[in-house]
Design an enzyme around this catalytic site. Structure first.
Site, PDB file in Angstrom:
ATOM      1  N   CYS A 244       9.452   7.232 -25.294  1.00 12.70           N
ATOM      2  CA  CYS A 244      10.540   7.669 -26.200  1.00 12.70           C
ATOM      3  C   CYS A 244      11.367   6.459 -26.639  1.00 12.70           C
ATOM      4  CB  CYS A 244      11.459   8.669 -25.503  1.00 12.70           C
ATOM      5  SG  CYS A 244      10.606  10.090 -24.819  1.00 12.70           S
ATOM      6  N   LEU A 344      36.433 -13.795 -43.209  1.00 10.59           N
ATOM      7  CA  LEU A 344      37.555 -12.967 -43.671  1.00 10.59           C
ATOM      8  C   LEU A 344      38.903 -13.414 -43.092  1.00 10.59           C
ATOM      9  CD1 LEU A 344      35.146 -11.059 -44.560  1.00 10.59           C
ATOM     10  CD2 LEU A 344      36.704  -9.176 -44.122  1.00 10.59           C
ATOM     11  N   GLY A 345      38.897 -14.439 -42.267  1.00 11.88           N
ATOM     12  CA  GLY A 345      40.162 -14.898 -41.685  1.00 11.88           C
ATOM     13  C   GLY A 345      40.863 -13.764 -40.956  1.00 11.88           C
ATOM     14  N   GLU A 369      19.309   0.804 -25.047  1.00 12.12           N
ATOM     15  CA  GLU A 369      17.875   0.791 -25.405  1.00 12.12           C
ATOM     16  C   GLU A 369      17.177  -0.466 -24.902  1.00 12.12           C
ATOM     17  OE1 GLU A 369      15.909   2.866 -26.432  1.00 12.12           O
ATOM     18  OE2 GLU A 369      17.124   4.467 -27.298  1.00 12.12           O
TER      19      GLU A 369
HETATM   20  P1  TGC Z   1       6.666  -0.689 -15.459  1.00 12.49           P
HETATM   21  O1  TGC Z   1       5.947  -0.641 -14.141  1.00 12.49           O
HETATM   22  O2  TGC Z   1       6.584  -1.918 -16.272  1.00 12.49           O
HETATM   23  O3  TGC Z   1       6.192   0.528 -16.362  1.00 12.49           O
HETATM   24  C1  TGC Z   1       5.985   1.831 -15.859  1.00 12.49           C
HETATM   25  C2  TGC Z   1       4.908   2.472 -16.725  1.00 12.49           C
HETATM   26  O4  TGC Z   1       5.369   2.567 -18.063  1.00 12.49           O
HETATM   27  C3  TGC Z   1       4.525   1.777 -18.945  1.00 12.49           C
HETATM   28  N1  TGC Z   1       5.425   1.149 -19.913  1.00 12.49           N
HETATM   29  C4  TGC Z   1       5.567   1.602 -21.149  1.00 12.49           C
HETATM   30  N2  TGC Z   1       4.949   2.599 -21.796  1.00 12.49           N
HETATM   31  C5  TGC Z   1       5.314   2.831 -23.064  1.00 12.49           C
HETATM   32  N3  TGC Z   1       6.278   2.107 -23.684  1.00 12.49           N
HETATM   33  C6  TGC Z   1       6.938   1.107 -23.062  1.00 12.49           C
HETATM   34  N4  TGC Z   1       7.897   0.418 -23.701  1.00 12.49           N
HETATM   35  C7  TGC Z   1       6.585   0.811 -21.738  1.00 12.49           C
HETATM   36  N5  TGC Z   1       7.015  -0.088 -20.817  1.00 12.49           N
HETATM   37  C8  TGC Z   1       6.293   0.120 -19.698  1.00 12.49           C
HETATM   38  C9  TGC Z   1       3.794   0.810 -18.035  1.00 12.49           C
HETATM   39  O5  TGC Z   1       2.580   0.420 -18.617  1.00 12.49           O
HETATM   40  C10 TGC Z   1       3.612   1.664 -16.790  1.00 12.49           C
HETATM   41  O6  TGC Z   1       2.575   2.561 -17.074  1.00 12.49           O
HETATM   42  P2  TGC Z   1       1.614   3.102 -15.899  1.00 12.49           P
HETATM   43  O7  TGC Z   1       0.600   3.935 -16.615  1.00 12.49           O
HETATM   44  O8  TGC Z   1       1.043   1.865 -15.254  1.00 12.49           O
HETATM   45  O9  TGC Z   1       2.474   3.883 -14.961  1.00 12.49           O
HETATM   46  O10 TGC Z   1       8.189  -0.286 -15.180  1.00 12.49           O
HETATM   47  P3  TGC Z   1       9.356  -1.099 -14.502  1.00 12.49           P
HETATM   48  O11 TGC Z   1      10.022  -0.164 -13.543  1.00 12.49           O
HETATM   49  O12 TGC Z   1       8.877  -2.417 -13.988  1.00 12.49           O
HETATM   50  O13 TGC Z   1      10.379  -1.323 -15.722  1.00 12.49           O
HETATM   51  C11 TGC Z   1      10.030  -2.039 -16.831  1.00 12.49           C
HETATM   52  C12 TGC Z   1      11.240  -2.191 -17.797  1.00 12.49           C
HETATM   53  C13 TGC Z   1      12.357  -2.970 -17.161  1.00 12.49           C
HETATM   54  C14 TGC Z   1      10.725  -2.967 -18.990  1.00 12.49           C
HETATM   55  C15 TGC Z   1      11.742  -0.825 -18.270  1.00 12.49           C
HETATM   56  O14 TGC Z   1      12.090  -0.015 -17.254  1.00 12.49           O
HETATM   57  C16 TGC Z   1      12.836  -0.900 -19.305  1.00 12.49           C
HETATM   58  O15 TGC Z   1      12.528  -0.882 -20.488  1.00 12.49           O
HETATM   59  N6  TGC Z   1      14.174  -0.931 -18.923  1.00 12.49           N
HETATM   60  C17 TGC Z   1      15.262  -0.789 -19.877  1.00 12.49           C
HETATM   61  C18 TGC Z   1      15.827   0.621 -19.789  1.00 12.49           C
HETATM   62  C19 TGC Z   1      16.293   1.144 -21.113  1.00 12.49           C
HETATM   63  O16 TGC Z   1      15.944   0.657 -22.188  1.00 12.49           O
HETATM   64  N7  TGC Z   1      17.035   2.216 -21.090  1.00 12.49           N
HETATM   65  C20 TGC Z   1      17.464   2.870 -22.289  1.00 12.49           C
HETATM   66  C21 TGC Z   1      18.096   4.213 -21.985  1.00 12.49           C
HETATM   67  S1  TGC Z   1      18.224   5.273 -23.401  1.00 12.49           S
HETATM   68  C22 TGC Z   1      19.388   4.540 -24.349  1.00 12.49           C
HETATM   69  O17 TGC Z   1      19.886   3.493 -24.120  1.00 12.49           O
HETATM   70  C23 TGC Z   1      19.779   5.306 -25.541  1.00 12.49           C
HETATM   71  S2  TGC Z   1      20.916   4.533 -26.556  1.00 12.49           S
HETATM   72  C24 TGC Z   1      21.103   5.794 -27.585  1.00 12.49           C
HETATM   73  C25 TGC Z   1      21.533   5.481 -28.927  1.00 12.49           C
HETATM   74  O18 TGC Z   1      20.732   5.004 -29.790  1.00 12.49           O
HETATM   75  O19 TGC Z   1      22.710   5.819 -29.147  1.00 12.49           O
HETATM   76  P1  FAD Z   2      22.636  -3.123 -15.912  1.00 10.82           P
HETATM   77  O1  FAD Z   2      21.207  -2.683 -15.870  1.00 10.82           O
HETATM   78  O2  FAD Z   2      23.450  -2.982 -14.687  1.00 10.82           O
HETATM   79  O3  FAD Z   2      22.682  -4.635 -16.421  1.00 10.82           O
HETATM   80  C1  FAD Z   2      23.844  -5.452 -16.289  1.00 10.82           C
HETATM   81  C2  FAD Z   2      23.464  -6.879 -16.702  1.00 10.82           C
HETATM   82  O4  FAD Z   2      22.416  -7.346 -15.826  1.00 10.82           O
HETATM   83  C3  FAD Z   2      22.915  -6.951 -18.122  1.00 10.82           C
HETATM   84  O5  FAD Z   2      23.330  -8.145 -18.728  1.00 10.82           O
HETATM   85  C4  FAD Z   2      21.403  -6.997 -17.896  1.00 10.82           C
HETATM   86  O6  FAD Z   2      20.708  -7.639 -18.966  1.00 10.82           O
HETATM   87  C5  FAD Z   2      21.310  -7.786 -16.610  1.00 10.82           C
HETATM   88  N1  FAD Z   2      20.051  -7.530 -15.891  1.00 10.82           N
HETATM   89  C6  FAD Z   2      19.618  -6.356 -15.352  1.00 10.82           C
HETATM   90  N2  FAD Z   2      18.401  -6.508 -14.817  1.00 10.82           N
HETATM   91  C7  FAD Z   2      18.061  -7.800 -15.013  1.00 10.82           C
HETATM   92  C8  FAD Z   2      16.888  -8.597 -14.715  1.00 10.82           C
HETATM   93  N3  FAD Z   2      15.823  -8.054 -14.100  1.00 10.82           N
HETATM   94  N4  FAD Z   2      16.892  -9.899 -15.068  1.00 10.82           N
HETATM   95  C9  FAD Z   2      17.948 -10.455 -15.728  1.00 10.82           C
HETATM   96  N5  FAD Z   2      19.081  -9.764 -16.030  1.00 10.82           N
HETATM   97  C10 FAD Z   2      19.108  -8.465 -15.692  1.00 10.82           C
HETATM   98  N6  FAD Z   2      21.325   5.729 -21.762  1.00 10.82           N
HETATM   99  C11 FAD Z   2      20.645   6.910 -21.864  1.00 10.82           C
HETATM  100  O7  FAD Z   2      19.832   7.234 -21.012  1.00 10.82           O
HETATM  101  N7  FAD Z   2      20.869   7.754 -22.904  1.00 10.82           N
HETATM  102  C12 FAD Z   2      21.771   7.479 -23.883  1.00 10.82           C
HETATM  103  O8  FAD Z   2      21.931   8.263 -24.826  1.00 10.82           O
HETATM  104  C13 FAD Z   2      22.508   6.258 -23.800  1.00 10.82           C
HETATM  105  N8  FAD Z   2      23.462   5.985 -24.717  1.00 10.82           N
HETATM  106  C14 FAD Z   2      24.274   4.890 -24.539  1.00 10.82           C
HETATM  107  C15 FAD Z   2      25.358   4.687 -25.400  1.00 10.82           C
HETATM  108  C16 FAD Z   2      26.204   3.612 -25.215  1.00 10.82           C
HETATM  109  C17 FAD Z   2      27.401   3.441 -26.088  1.00 10.82           C
HETATM  110  C18 FAD Z   2      25.941   2.665 -24.187  1.00 10.82           C
HETATM  111  C19 FAD Z   2      26.818   1.479 -24.012  1.00 10.82           C
HETATM  112  C20 FAD Z   2      24.879   2.857 -23.347  1.00 10.82           C
HETATM  113  C21 FAD Z   2      24.034   3.975 -23.499  1.00 10.82           C
HETATM  114  N9  FAD Z   2      22.987   4.236 -22.606  1.00 10.82           N
HETATM  115  C22 FAD Z   2      22.260   5.401 -22.698  1.00 10.82           C
HETATM  116  C23 FAD Z   2      22.799   3.390 -21.429  1.00 10.82           C
HETATM  117  C24 FAD Z   2      22.062   2.073 -21.720  1.00 10.82           C
HETATM  118  O9  FAD Z   2      20.715   2.276 -21.939  1.00 10.82           O
HETATM  119  C25 FAD Z   2      22.301   1.156 -20.520  1.00 10.82           C
HETATM  120  O10 FAD Z   2      23.649   0.751 -20.584  1.00 10.82           O
HETATM  121  C26 FAD Z   2      21.383  -0.070 -20.529  1.00 10.82           C
HETATM  122  O11 FAD Z   2      20.040   0.303 -20.310  1.00 10.82           O
HETATM  123  C27 FAD Z   2      21.801  -1.123 -19.481  1.00 10.82           C
HETATM  124  O12 FAD Z   2      22.036  -0.537 -18.255  1.00 10.82           O
HETATM  125  P2  FAD Z   2      23.426  -0.854 -17.454  1.00 10.82           P
HETATM  126  O13 FAD Z   2      24.544  -0.623 -18.399  1.00 10.82           O
HETATM  127  O14 FAD Z   2      23.386  -0.058 -16.208  1.00 10.82           O
HETATM  128  O15 FAD Z   2      23.391  -2.399 -17.143  1.00 10.82           O
END
Ligand code: TGC
Ligand code: FAD
Length: 390
Positions: A244, A344-345, A369
């Protein structure tokens, strides 16, 4: 003020189809007429403009790249990207709402849901009659969602959810939450949690300095009973929510271009009109260097996003390619917003201009994300073959 015409230094317009231009132009006009005039007041009050939801649904922006059989617009991914670009030219909070609704709620229902889930939810989410949110992040697990502690314990007729999610866009206004939790085997599964389910609450987080025209919430699950029918049957493993995220990160890569264009356009008009030392500030070489940098980086952002979209439409895109565009385009959008603010100062901090609002919003976009750092490490792994997470 003259009409906004976009930024096109490399003739990218010629690379777009008529349908893609039409999708962009209709959303551009909608944002110009209905979002830009009101969004700053909502931002100042810290409120999301709920009255925009149904008109945005009529415009076809929710789940715009999903099939028409479920009431969606069925656009290709480039057209969808141009839509998110135009929405974020208005405000990142509006684009966030649309990203969550489409990429993080409709996409998992479409991809992991049953046919009944699709028929029940997608048409109503497409019109904005229903609103969704996506709960992956937890208070103690953000970048590392695999460590989540929210649990779904199996019972005779469903699951009992316990845990909490943090920073959830649209959480308090959502009719349905797509919630990720580990089952008894420790496997991540997706659940549809409907508003009003006993044990489920979604209080709003206030006092934010960023994304103020967006609802951000916590989600709490306290012995919250979910019927079997609300499990997304096709979900399984952390891969499901990460799939997703690819969809949402893709839209954000384009959205960054919109915010950057808004800041570039505002600061250029300002610099041409503002006189110091008897000359327009646009004539000074130090300011021209900023415009050269902004124009170059916006053009690179556009090329990156467009080729990413073409790869996605061909079914060839990889998660690391999406990471590159999200990382680069948000980073540069934020840098461009900061540069524009300096041009824009003192007026750069005034809400009369959209620049500082974009700048503050982009601080969230840089973090959500997948933080900039996390995308750096994903790209580091793509380059070297070595994961820094393990
Ligand atoms: P890892 O062991 O690398 O992966 C687990 C399984 O997932 C597969 N995979 C992916 N598949 C599809 N798309 C991707 N981007 C994928 N990345 C990894 C991988 O191949 C594996 O598959 P399988 O079949 O072997 O099980 O997982 P890890 O635990 O080491 O974590 C990897 C990491 C750090 C890259 C990942 O967890 C990550 O992307 N962390 C960031 C979390 C994040 O982005 N959170 C966002 C929350 S939602 C949000 O912020 C909404 S904002 C809303 C708005 O727009 O307002
Ligand atoms: P942390 O993971 O605690 O990270 C803190 C700092 O440590 C960051 O600088 C990070 O880069 C660094 N760090 C962490 N791990 C490592 C590493 N391995 N190596 C080096 N540096 C590292 N989430 C949802 O699920 N759904 C939503 O709809 C959603 N909406 C959001 C809306 C807003 C306005 C905001 C601010 C966040 C939202 N999020 C949502 C959450 C967002 O996805 C998380 O904030 C983001 O994934 C980072 O997690 P954290 O804030 O816990 O920071």
């Amino acid at each position: 003020m003259a009409e906004f015409r976009g930024v096109d230094f490399y003739g990218i317009e010629a690379l777009l189809s008529e349908e893609e231009k039409l999708a962009r132009d209709s959303v551009r006009q909608y944002v110009e007429d209905n979002v830009i005039p009101i969004v700053d007041d909502f931002y100042e009050r810290g409120e999301f403009p709920m009255d925009l939801v149904r008109p945005l649904g009529e415009l076809g922006v929710f789940g715009a790249n999903l099939p028409t059989e479920y009431g969606c617009a069925g656009m290709n991914n480039v057209a969808y990207g141009l839509v998110t670009q135009e929405l974020e030219r208005g405000d990142s909070g509006i684009r966030s709402f649309v990203s969550v609704q489409g990429a993080l709620v409709m996409y998992p229902i479409f991809t992991f849901g049953s046919e009944e889930h699709r028929q029940t939810w997608l048409p109503k989410l497409a019109t904005g009659e229903k609103i969704g949110c996506f709960g992956l992040t937890e208070p103690d697990h953000g970048s590392d969602p695999g460590g989540m502690v929210t649990r779904a314990r199996k019972t005779s007729d469903g699951y009992v959810l316990n845990g909490a999610k943090a920073w959830i866009t649209s959480g308090s206004v959502a009719d349905v939450a797509v919630v990720w939790a580990k089952d008894d085997d420790g496997r991540v599964r997706g659940f549809l949690v409907e508003k009003g389910t006993p044990g489920f609450s979604a209080p709003e987080i206030h006092k934010k300095h960023s994304l103020r025209a967006s609802v951000t919430s916590e989600l709490f699950f306290d012995d919250c009973h979910i019927p079997d029918a609300n499990l997304l049957p096709g979900s399984g493993g952390l891969k499901s929510p990460l799939m997703c995220l690819n969809q949402a990160r893709y839209g954000i890569a384009w959205g960054g271009i919109g915010a950057a264009m808004a800041c570039y356009d505002t600061s250029l008009r300002y610099a041409l009109g503002r006189t110091q030392f008897g000359r327009p500030i646009a004539s000074f070489q130090l300011q021209q260097a900023k415009f050269a940098e902004m124009l170059t980086e916006i053009t690179k952002m556009q090329l990156l996003a467009l080729q990413l979209g073409r790869l996605k439409d061909d079914g060839k895109v990889t998660p690391a390619q999406i990471s590159m565009a999200k990382r680069n385009n948000v980073d540069w959008a934020l840098k461009i917003a900061r540069m524009a603010r300096t041009i824009l100062g003192a007026n750069g901090i005034a809400s009369e201009y959209p620049v500082m609002r974009h700048m503050n919003n982009l601080e969230s976009v840089y973090t959500y994300e997948g933080t900039h750092d996390i995308h750096t490490l994903i790209l580091g792994e793509a380059a070297t073959g070595i994961s820094s997470f393990k």
